[in-house]
Write a protein that holds these residues in place. Structure first.
Motif, short mmCIF file in Angstrom:
data_model
loop_
_atom_site.label_atom_id
_atom_site.label_comp_id
_atom_site.label_asym_id
_atom_site.label_seq_id
_atom_site.Cartn_x
_atom_site.Cartn_y
_atom_site.Cartn_z
N SER A 71 0.86 -1.19 0.00
CA SER A 71 0.00 0.00 0.00
C SER A 71 0.89 1.24 0.00
O SER A 71 2.10 1.14 0.23
N ARG A 72 0.29 2.37 -0.25
CA ARG A 72 1.07 3.61 -0.25
C ARG A 72 0.22 4.74 0.32
O ARG A 72 -1.01 4.72 0.22
N ASP A 73 0.93 5.71 0.87
CA ASP A 73 0.29 6.94 1.35
C ASP A 73 1.03 8.08 0.67
O ASP A 73 2.14 8.44 1.10
N ASN A 74 0.43 8.63 -0.37
CA ASN A 74 1.11 9.69 -1.12
C ASN A 74 1.24 10.98 -0.34
O ASN A 74 2.06 11.83 -0.68
N THR A 75 0.45 11.14 0.71
CA THR A 75 0.58 12.34 1.55
C THR A 75 1.79 12.26 2.47
O THR A 75 2.29 13.27 2.95
N LYS A 76 2.25 11.03 2.69
CA LYS A 76 3.42 10.81 3.55
C LYS A 76 4.63 10.34 2.76
O LYS A 76 5.67 10.01 3.36
N ASN A 77 4.51 10.26 1.44
CA ASN A 77 5.61 9.78 0.60
C ASN A 77 6.14 8.43 1.09
O ASN A 77 7.36 8.23 1.19
N THR A 78 5.23 7.53 1.41
CA THR A 78 5.63 6.27 2.01
C THR A 78 4.88 5.11 1.36
O THR A 78 3.68 5.22 1.07
N VAL A 79 5.59 4.03 1.17
CA VAL A 79 4.98 2.79 0.71
C VAL A 79 5.22 1.72 1.78
O VAL A 79 6.24 1.75 2.46
N TYR A 80 4.26 0.84 1.93
CA TYR A 80 4.30 -0.16 2.99
C TYR A 80 4.22 -1.57 2.40
O TYR A 80 3.68 -1.78 1.33
N LEU A 81 4.71 -2.51 3.16
CA LEU A 81 4.51 -3.92 2.85
C LEU A 81 4.11 -4.61 4.14
O LEU A 81 4.92 -4.75 5.05
N ARG A 82 2.87 -5.02 4.20
CA ARG A 82 2.39 -5.76 5.36
C ARG A 82 2.59 -7.24 5.09
O ARG A 82 2.10 -7.78 4.10
N MET A 83 3.31 -7.89 5.99
CA MET A 83 3.63 -9.30 5.85
C MET A 83 2.87 -10.06 6.93
O MET A 83 3.13 -9.87 8.12
N ASN A 84 1.96 -10.91 6.52
CA ASN A 84 1.23 -11.77 7.46
C ASN A 84 1.59 -13.23 7.21
O ASN A 84 2.08 -13.58 6.14
N SER A 85 1.33 -14.05 8.18
CA SER A 85 1.58 -15.50 8.05
C SER A 85 2.99 -15.75 7.54
O SER A 85 3.19 -16.51 6.57
N ALA A 86 3.96 -15.13 8.17
CA ALA A 86 5.34 -15.22 7.70
C ALA A 86 5.84 -16.66 7.72
O ALA A 86 5.48 -17.46 8.60
N LYS A 87 6.69 -16.96 6.73
CA LYS A 87 7.29 -18.29 6.60
C LYS A 87 8.81 -18.15 6.60
O LYS A 87 9.34 -17.12 6.19
#
Length: 121
Positions: A71-87
């Motif tokens: 996901s990204r927040d263009n107001t914060k100049n930030t992109v995210y990667l949410r990692m669930n169920s990590a292996k």
């Protein structure tokens, strides 16, 4: 010129969750498609997830589909990667990348220095 700085990496147990962040410099962040790549020890760098400039279109590697969310927040100049169920096989250095045209081949225009994610079994 775009500078990218990743954060949020660390140690997580199998089945756990982690959120990576990538802060971008510059006023033109919204002009770039963004992506996350990763490189595990002894392996080539691979595409993980990508996101269009508006955030309306996403793509994922089959290995993370249904578990990771970009996901990204263009107001914060930030992109995210949410990692669930990590292996354990998610263990790698994760890189944020930006490009005017998203590509899964790694031919992105700008790269961060990476953040290490270790998933313990």
């Amino acid at each position: 010129q775009v500078q990218l700085v990743e954060s949020g990496g660390g140690l997580v147990q199998t089945g756990g969750s982690l959120r990576l962040s990538c802060a971008a410099s510059g006023r033109t962040f919204s002009s770039y498609a963004m992506a996350w790549f990763r490189q595990a020890p002894g392996k080539e760098r691979e595409f993980v997830a990508g996101l269009s400039r508006s955030g309306g279109s996403t793509s994922y590697a089959d290995s993370v589909k249904g578990r990771f969310t970009i996901s990204r927040d263009n107001t914060k100049n930030t992109v995210y990667l949410r990692m669930n169920s990590a292996k354990p096989e998610d263990t790698a250095v994760y890189y944020c990348a930006a490009a005017l045209v998203l590509t899964k081949t790694g031919r992105m225009d700008y790269w961060g220095k990476g953040t290490l994610v270790t998933v313990s079994s």
